[in-house]
Every structure is written in structure tokens, then in C-alpha cells.
Write an enzyme that holds these catalytic residues in place. Sequence first.
Site, PDB file in Angstrom:
ATOM      1  N   GLY A  41      -4.279  -1.322  28.786  1.00  0.00           N
ATOM      2  CA  GLY A  41      -3.849  -2.629  28.290  1.00  0.00           C
ATOM      3  C   GLY A  41      -5.037  -3.479  27.844  1.00  0.00           C
ATOM      4  N   ALA A 123     -16.436   6.649  27.105  1.00  0.00           N
ATOM      5  CA  ALA A 123     -16.637   7.593  26.000  1.00  0.00           C
ATOM      6  C   ALA A 123     -17.914   7.276  25.232  1.00  0.00           C
ATOM      7  CB  ALA A 123     -15.446   7.518  25.058  1.00  0.00           C
ATOM      8  N   GLU A 223     -19.168 -29.398  23.113  1.00  0.00           N
ATOM      9  CA  GLU A 223     -18.938 -28.686  21.852  1.00  0.00           C
ATOM     10  C   GLU A 223     -20.090 -28.995  20.900  1.00  0.00           C
ATOM     11  OE1 GLU A 223     -17.016 -26.340  20.253  1.00  0.00           O
ATOM     12  OE2 GLU A 223     -18.306 -26.868  18.568  1.00  0.00           O
ATOM     13  N   VAL A 294     -18.443 -19.417  24.126  1.00  0.00           N
ATOM     14  CA  VAL A 294     -19.006 -19.726  22.804  1.00  0.00           C
ATOM     15  C   VAL A 294     -18.702 -18.614  21.801  1.00  0.00           C
ATOM     16  CG1 VAL A 294     -20.829 -21.221  23.707  1.00  0.00           C
ATOM     17  CG2 VAL A 294     -21.247 -18.764  23.508  1.00  0.00           C
ATOM     18  N   HIS A 469      21.824 -25.937  15.470  1.00  0.00           N
ATOM     19  CA  HIS A 469      21.553 -27.271  16.004  1.00  0.00           C
ATOM     20  C   HIS A 469      22.065 -27.360  17.434  1.00  0.00           C
ATOM     21  CE1 HIS A 469      20.948 -31.576  15.987  1.00  0.00           C
ATOM     22  NE2 HIS A 469      22.162 -31.720  16.503  1.00  0.00           N
TER      23      HIS A 469
HETATM   24  P1  FAD Z   1      -9.578  -4.735  24.044  1.00  0.00           P
HETATM   25  O1  FAD Z   1      -8.330  -5.352  24.517  1.00  0.00           O
HETATM   26  O2  FAD Z   1     -10.874  -5.399  24.382  1.00  0.00           O
HETATM   27  O3  FAD Z   1      -9.577  -3.251  24.604  1.00  0.00           O
HETATM   28  C1  FAD Z   1     -10.664  -2.410  24.478  1.00  0.00           C
HETATM   29  C2  FAD Z   1     -10.615  -1.414  25.622  1.00  0.00           C
HETATM   30  O4  FAD Z   1     -11.577  -0.395  25.362  1.00  0.00           O
HETATM   31  C3  FAD Z   1     -10.992  -2.027  26.978  1.00  0.00           C
HETATM   32  O5  FAD Z   1      -9.975  -1.770  27.915  1.00  0.00           O
HETATM   33  C4  FAD Z   1     -12.303  -1.325  27.354  1.00  0.00           C
HETATM   34  O6  FAD Z   1     -12.411  -1.077  28.740  1.00  0.00           O
HETATM   35  C5  FAD Z   1     -12.203  -0.016  26.560  1.00  0.00           C
HETATM   36  N1  FAD Z   1     -13.499   0.587  26.178  1.00  0.00           N
HETATM   37  C6  FAD Z   1     -14.520  -0.022  25.507  1.00  0.00           C
HETATM   38  N2  FAD Z   1     -15.522   0.858  25.287  1.00  0.00           N
HETATM   39  C7  FAD Z   1     -15.118   2.028  25.814  1.00  0.00           C
HETATM   40  C8  FAD Z   1     -15.717   3.324  25.899  1.00  0.00           C
HETATM   41  N3  FAD Z   1     -16.904   3.576  25.394  1.00  0.00           N
HETATM   42  N4  FAD Z   1     -15.019   4.300  26.536  1.00  0.00           N
HETATM   43  C9  FAD Z   1     -13.799   4.068  27.068  1.00  0.00           C
HETATM   44  N5  FAD Z   1     -13.194   2.880  27.013  1.00  0.00           N
HETATM   45  C10 FAD Z   1     -13.835   1.873  26.376  1.00  0.00           C
HETATM   46  N6  FAD Z   1      -5.343 -12.741  21.609  1.00  0.00           N
HETATM   47  C11 FAD Z   1      -4.112 -13.112  21.225  1.00  0.00           C
HETATM   48  O7  FAD Z   1      -3.630 -12.625  20.195  1.00  0.00           O
HETATM   49  N7  FAD Z   1      -3.371 -14.017  21.934  1.00  0.00           N
HETATM   50  C12 FAD Z   1      -3.839 -14.586  23.059  1.00  0.00           C
HETATM   51  O8  FAD Z   1      -3.148 -15.394  23.676  1.00  0.00           O
HETATM   52  C13 FAD Z   1      -5.146 -14.220  23.508  1.00  0.00           C
HETATM   53  N8  FAD Z   1      -5.658 -14.742  24.634  1.00  0.00           N
HETATM   54  C14 FAD Z   1      -6.891 -14.351  25.081  1.00  0.00           C
HETATM   55  C15 FAD Z   1      -7.397 -14.914  26.225  1.00  0.00           C
HETATM   56  C16 FAD Z   1      -8.655 -14.550  26.682  1.00  0.00           C
HETATM   57  C17 FAD Z   1      -9.187 -15.154  27.949  1.00  0.00           C
HETATM   58  C18 FAD Z   1      -9.415 -13.573  25.986  1.00  0.00           C
HETATM   59  C19 FAD Z   1     -10.762 -13.126  26.483  1.00  0.00           C
HETATM   60  C20 FAD Z   1      -8.924 -13.012  24.812  1.00  0.00           C
HETATM   61  C21 FAD Z   1      -7.657 -13.401  24.343  1.00  0.00           C
HETATM   62  N9  FAD Z   1      -7.118 -12.887  23.159  1.00  0.00           N
HETATM   63  C22 FAD Z   1      -5.880 -13.274  22.738  1.00  0.00           C
HETATM   64  C23 FAD Z   1      -7.838 -11.906  22.359  1.00  0.00           C
HETATM   65  C24 FAD Z   1      -7.316 -10.480  22.702  1.00  0.00           C
HETATM   66  O9  FAD Z   1      -7.473 -10.248  24.089  1.00  0.00           O
HETATM   67  C25 FAD Z   1      -8.074  -9.449  21.893  1.00  0.00           C
HETATM   68  O10 FAD Z   1      -7.989  -9.757  20.520  1.00  0.00           O
HETATM   69  C26 FAD Z   1      -7.495  -8.062  22.128  1.00  0.00           C
HETATM   70  O11 FAD Z   1      -7.568  -7.712  23.492  1.00  0.00           O
HETATM   71  C27 FAD Z   1      -8.257  -7.045  21.282  1.00  0.00           C
HETATM   72  O12 FAD Z   1      -7.698  -5.790  21.479  1.00  0.00           O
HETATM   73  P2  FAD Z   1      -8.565  -4.479  21.291  1.00  0.00           P
HETATM   74  O13 FAD Z   1      -7.614  -3.353  21.485  1.00  0.00           O
HETATM   75  O14 FAD Z   1      -9.351  -4.540  20.056  1.00  0.00           O
HETATM   76  O15 FAD Z   1      -9.646  -4.515  22.472  1.00  0.00           O
HETATM   77  P1  NAI Z   2     -14.446 -19.558  19.753  1.00  0.00           P
HETATM   78  O1  NAI Z   2     -15.145 -18.894  18.639  1.00  0.00           O
HETATM   79  O2  NAI Z   2     -12.985 -19.826  19.636  1.00  0.00           O
HETATM   80  O3  NAI Z   2     -15.153 -20.972  20.060  1.00  0.00           O
HETATM   81  C1  NAI Z   2     -16.512 -21.087  20.398  1.00  0.00           C
HETATM   82  C2  NAI Z   2     -16.949 -22.544  20.310  1.00  0.00           C
HETATM   83  O4  NAI Z   2     -18.206 -22.692  20.971  1.00  0.00           O
HETATM   84  C3  NAI Z   2     -17.157 -23.047  18.893  1.00  0.00           C
HETATM   85  O5  NAI Z   2     -16.415 -24.229  18.710  1.00  0.00           O
HETATM   86  C4  NAI Z   2     -18.678 -23.313  18.808  1.00  0.00           C
HETATM   87  O6  NAI Z   2     -18.994 -24.407  17.983  1.00  0.00           O
HETATM   88  C5  NAI Z   2     -19.024 -23.606  20.254  1.00  0.00           C
HETATM   89  N1  NAI Z   2     -20.450 -23.353  20.624  1.00  0.00           N
HETATM   90  C6  NAI Z   2     -21.228 -22.309  20.253  1.00  0.00           C
HETATM   91  N2  NAI Z   2     -22.446 -22.402  20.833  1.00  0.00           N
HETATM   92  C7  NAI Z   2     -22.447 -23.524  21.600  1.00  0.00           C
HETATM   93  C8  NAI Z   2     -23.411 -24.152  22.464  1.00  0.00           C
HETATM   94  N3  NAI Z   2     -24.644 -23.654  22.660  1.00  0.00           N
HETATM   95  N4  NAI Z   2     -23.070 -25.300  23.102  1.00  0.00           N
HETATM   96  C9  NAI Z   2     -21.829 -25.838  22.913  1.00  0.00           C
HETATM   97  N5  NAI Z   2     -20.883 -25.289  22.103  1.00  0.00           N
HETATM   98  C10 NAI Z   2     -21.172 -24.130  21.470  1.00  0.00           C
HETATM   99  O7  NAI Z   2     -14.769 -18.666  21.053  1.00  0.00           O
HETATM  100  P2  NAI Z   2     -14.019 -18.412  22.413  1.00  0.00           P
HETATM  101  O8  NAI Z   2     -13.317 -19.630  22.880  1.00  0.00           O
HETATM  102  O9  NAI Z   2     -15.044 -17.811  23.299  1.00  0.00           O
HETATM  103  O10 NAI Z   2     -12.919 -17.326  22.057  1.00  0.00           O
HETATM  104  C11 NAI Z   2     -13.289 -16.053  21.515  1.00  0.00           C
HETATM  105  C12 NAI Z   2     -12.162 -15.446  20.756  1.00  0.00           C
HETATM  106  O11 NAI Z   2     -11.148 -14.961  21.624  1.00  0.00           O
HETATM  107  C13 NAI Z   2     -11.426 -16.395  19.828  1.00  0.00           C
HETATM  108  O12 NAI Z   2     -12.112 -16.577  18.618  1.00  0.00           O
HETATM  109  C14 NAI Z   2     -10.124 -15.707  19.642  1.00  0.00           C
HETATM  110  O13 NAI Z   2     -10.264 -14.757  18.625  1.00  0.00           O
HETATM  111  C15 NAI Z   2      -9.892 -14.980  20.967  1.00  0.00           C
HETATM  112  N6  NAI Z   2      -8.903 -15.715  21.794  1.00  0.00           N
HETATM  113  C16 NAI Z   2      -7.651 -15.935  21.307  1.00  0.00           C
HETATM  114  C17 NAI Z   2      -6.734 -16.643  22.033  1.00  0.00           C
HETATM  115  C18 NAI Z   2      -5.381 -16.859  21.457  1.00  0.00           C
HETATM  116  O14 NAI Z   2      -5.031 -16.194  20.504  1.00  0.00           O
HETATM  117  N7  NAI Z   2      -4.575 -17.773  21.975  1.00  0.00           N
HETATM  118  C19 NAI Z   2      -7.041 -17.193  23.344  1.00  0.00           C
HETATM  119  C20 NAI Z   2      -8.377 -16.906  23.770  1.00  0.00           C
HETATM  120  C21 NAI Z   2      -9.247 -16.176  23.012  1.00  0.00           C
END
Ligand code: FAD
Ligand code: NAI
Length: 510
Positions: A41, A123, A223, A294, A469
Site C-alpha cells: 500500500g 530491490a 512559510e 518543505v 435537491h
Molecule cells: P509510494 O506510495 O511511495 O510507494 C512506493 C513503495 O515502494 C513504498 O512502499 C516503498 O517501500 C517501496 N520501495 C521503494 N524503493 C524500493 C525498492 N528498492 N525495493 C522495494 N521496494 C521499494 N496523495 C493523494 O492523492 N491524496 C492524499 O490525500 C495524500 N495525502 C498524503 C499525505 C501524506 C502525509 C503524504 C506523505 C503523502 C500524501 N499523498 C497524498 C501523496 C501520496 O501518498 C503519493 O502520491 C503516493 O503514495 C505515491 O504512490 P507511489 O506508488 O508512487 O509511491
Molecule cells: P509542498 O510542496 O506542498 O509545500 C512545501 C512548502 O514549503 C512550500 O510552500 C515552500 O514554499 C515551503 N518551503 C520550502 N522551503 C522552506 C523553508 N526553508 N522554510 C519555510 N518554508 C519553506 O510540500 P509538502 O507539504 O511536503 O507535500 C509534499 C507533497 O505530498 C505535495 O506536493 C503533494 O504532492 C503530496 N501530498 C498530497 C496531499 C493531498 O493530495 N491531499 C496531502 C499531503 C501530501
Amino acid sequence: MSTQQNFDVCVIGAGPGGYVAAIRAAQLGKKTCVIEREFLGGVCLNVGCIPSKAMISASHFLERLRHDAPEMGIEIKSGGKSAEINVNMKKLVGWKQSVSDRMSSGVSQLLKGNAVTVIRGEAEFVSPNELKVSASRPGETNGKTNGAAEVTMVTAKNFVIATGSRPIEIPGFQIDEKNVLSSTGALALDEIPKSLVVIGGGYIGLEIGSYLRKLGSEVTVLEAGSALLNGVADRECVQIVERKLKKSGVNVIFGAKAKAYKKMGDKKDSSYIVEYELSGKTEKIECDKILLTVGRRPNSDQTGLKKVGVAIDERGFVKVNSQRRTNFAHIFAIGDIAGQPMLAHKASHEGVLVAEVIGGMNRAYDVKTVPAVVFTDPEIASVGLLESECAARGFNDLMISKFPFAANGRAVSLMETDGFVKIIADKKSHVVLGVHMVGPEVSNLISEAALAIEMGALLEDLALTIHPHPTLGEVVMEAAEATLGHAIHIIQKPLSRTETTNRPTTATRT
Ligand code: FAD
Ligand code: NAI
């Protein structure tokens, strides 16, 4: 001990990109394996989307109990507005974990049911045609069992790199998940920090910062830029969230660049001073925990990608074409490692796409229809072009209008009237170019707008679709009406005769 296995498709990483690709490939009759070093996952189900949304729901529920319940006539402990409602953080984190575990074990069942071989381990490409999988060491598997031999060599006709991303660190702040937290550490906190400094006002900082504020932390967001969610969300939508954050007591400092932190005193539980630069001066702020958000960087420096010559761009993303093929015809890359937007549904969409390309189907990726949701309070959701992006795509003559949730009966009955739906359309053709929403349940409402953009729908298509509605969805219909100048539930200037007679109807469009 070493074993050898061979597959038609080998997917590295079982996140929403990888496991979806594996299941689709297996459905298409390919002998498929998925290699995962940590948890099925990926980030999304285990330490990303799902657990963060579990915490957001719980904090939202608490907020509603505290503030809305008394007004709705629901009394907690007969205390009215001053009712004491406590949070058992250990129990809450346990519940959040059960949500992730349930979803992750669902993925395990689905992979099994589709006859996908799961190989637990890390991997690494040893050549463009072969991977070495080393069994993860205990402690690297998040407590999960590991059925792999010490080393497994895997060959396959096709490989899918779905290895995701990790948090970016900045000088002066090394993530230790104790004091300087990434989202993973913040999601695992079993005590509510008294005060929290969030570095970065993007997706993660705002989502986690908002729920910790609701649970009781004093939250300050530093920010570096001049706006929250800069460049990723509609400015007017962000303003609504900014206002609500301020009202809830979150302190946002713009133009603040975090530089370093140090401990105050030597006690184990003493707090920290964060230094940041603001208008050329060094300022300080005290806190118990620091959340560093960030941005995230693709894991392209791992898995032996560079060693075997997989091409990577200057931002660290694996270079892919519209079929998500790398510079090797048999190696594909999807999800966070294959470029922005780093979103789970984009990863899954690409997963299905590459499996179908490998299965012989003619598929191509189009970023136009990837919706994005920020789960703040209220939520922001968008799909298509921002107003600022239209001119560069050749759309200079636009129709733009908004319809507010305050004029919608369902929103009023839910006591959730902040926000609006904004629609941007091409003036000449009326084609919907972008839809931006802020307000209740917009994470669910955005799919209708995504469908509209995917189908090349006109404003009239949204306006003429009869919405039930009283529902929040009526706001999408009325926003389309408002953009055409015909909204019923807000006052707009009367239409000219030509505008009225030229208006298409369902009958004239079919
Ligand atoms: P990942 O989910 O990162 O999966 C990659 C997997 O590969 C991992 O399990 C890792 O262990 C494995 N892996 C890596 N290298 C190797 C290797 N060499 N060998 C074997 N296994 C390996 N996106 C949304 O759309 N909606 C959200 O609400 C949202 N909320 C988020 C909240 C947070 C706190 C964070 C951090 C991210 C959030 N995201 C959200 C972003 C979302 O999690 C990612 O875009 C998504 O997980 C990407 O999927 P992926 O399959 O590319 O990679
Ligand atoms: P982000 O790219 O969304 O935001 C980073 C922020 O940090 C920017 O506004 C930037 O100006 C600021 N910043 C950079 N350097 C700084 C510094 N030195 N001091 C203060 N501010 C600084 O990154 P974030 O929040 O880490 O999320 C990463 C990614 O994860 C997102 O871009 C998104 O793709 C994914 N994500 C998606 C979610 C969703 O779909 N609901 C929820 C959480 C994550």
C-alpha cells in the site's frame, strides 16, 4: 542462499502506483510479481493519505462536537458550550493504525486473489534485465513478516519502477522523528505537542498542522513564500482556508525561511528554539516539536537506477514518455518517481495505464484530468487550469464566475457555508477549462468537474444536468449557471435577448 525467479512483469514498490499496476497486469494474464521492502500500500495507505485523513476526520469530529453540537442542541455532559471533551491520543493513534492496517491487508488479499507473487525485500537493478532483491532486515519492515530468501534474483520481460518519494530535508533540520518530524513521525505522535512549528505551508504542513491545532497544539507555520499552497491552488480558495486557519488560532508567518534549531536547557523533555530569517533579520520561536514539510523528492537515487542507465531529469524524476516508458523500452516508471503531481490517484491511474500498455493496448497519459484535493478545513479541490495558466495555453478570453455555499440549502443545514465553486471556461466555445472549489465535501464534488473536463464538456452541460435537491452538488450546477449569467439563487445582471436565445438545451445538443 539465493533463488532465481522469472516473470512477464516485475513491479518494484507496492504503493498505489505499484500494486495497481501489478493487479492490472495479472488481470491481463501476465505472470506478475511485486517487490516491496516495507509495507503493502506504500506511503499512501500506511503513512500518507489514509492515516492523515483518519486523523483529520477525528479532529474534525471533535471540533464539531465542541462547537457545532451545542448549537445543534446536542449537549455533552450537560456543560453546553464549555463542555469538557478530552482526547485519548494513544487510543486515537491506535484507531488510525487500524484504518491503515485494514487497507494494507485489503491490498494483500487483492494481490493474492489476482495471483500476483509478493516478494518482501529491497530491490536493486544489477542490469537493465535483472534485479537483486535483498530480504529487508528486521526493523526495516515496519514489524511485518518477511517471507523472502536472503537474496532473490528476479528477471522479467518488463519492469515497472513505482518506488515513490521521501521528505526533503533542509540544512539545519535533520529529520529524527523525535523532535524534527516528517509527516510519518507526526502521524505516529501519541501525545499532543503543546506547541508545534511547521516549516512549509504546503499540502502536508497545512493538513497535519490543522488537525494538531484542533487536537490542542499551538501551531505556527513558517512559510518561505508569500502565500500558502503557492502555485498549486486557486488564490481565492486559499484565502478562505487562510482566514479559517487564523480564526482557529494557527499563526502563519510568510517570508519566513527556517535556518536552524537548538534545544533549550538539557532536560530530556525541554523545548526547542527555531531560528528563521524574516526580512533579512533572524527571528526566534519556541516550540516542543518541529514538523518539516518543505516538499518530497523522488527516490531515484536508490534501486540502482543510475547504475544501469535509467535516465533521470534535473529534478530527480525518472524521464518517461506519454506511455510512462523510460529510455529502456521494457522499463516503465509511475507515481511520485515519474513526475508531478505527486498524488496517489495519479500513481494508480498510471499503474493501470502501463499494465495495459504492456498488455498490448494503446494508452497514453493526459495530466489535464488529474484532480487535486487539499484536506484542510474547509477542503480545497481543483481540476484543470488555474486562471494564471490559461493564457499560456492560448485561452485569453475567459468566462469566470463563482457560486457560494452560503446560498445552498444543504450547506446551510450542515452549518458549513464557507467557500464557493469557481468555474473557468473559454468564452468562445464555453468549454470548461478549470474548476476550483473550497468548502464542504469538495473532495467528493470535484469528480463531477473532472468528468466534465475529461469529456470536454461545455458550461451548458453542467448547468443543464439536473442535480438532486437539497445537495451540495447543486453548487456545481449553479456555478455553471452563474458563469453563463443565469444563476437562480444569487442575484446577477439580467441576460440580453441574444444570450438567452443562443443558450443550448439538452435537446439541441443531442
Ligand atoms: P509510494 O506510495 O511511495 O510507494 C512506493 C513503495 O515502494 C513504498 O512502499 C516503498 O517501500 C517501496 N520501495 C521503494 N524503493 C524500493 C525498492 N528498492 N525495493 C522495494 N521496494 C521499494 N496523495 C493523494 O492523492 N491524496 C492524499 O490525500 C495524500 N495525502 C498524503 C499525505 C501524506 C502525509 C503524504 C506523505 C503523502 C500524501 N499523498 C497524498 C501523496 C501520496 O501518498 C503519493 O502520491 C503516493 O503514495 C505515491 O504512490 P507511489 O506508488 O508512487 O509511491
Ligand atoms: P509542498 O510542496 O506542498 O509545500 C512545501 C512548502 O514549503 C512550500 O510552500 C515552500 O514554499 C515551503 N518551503 C520550502 N522551503 C522552506 C523553508 N526553508 N522554510 C519555510 N518554508 C519553506 O510540500 P509538502 O507539504 O511536503 O507535500 C509534499 C507533497 O505530498 C505535495 O506536493 C503533494 O504532492 C503530496 N501530498 C498530497 C496531499 C493531498 O493530495 N491531499 C496531502 C499531503 C501530501
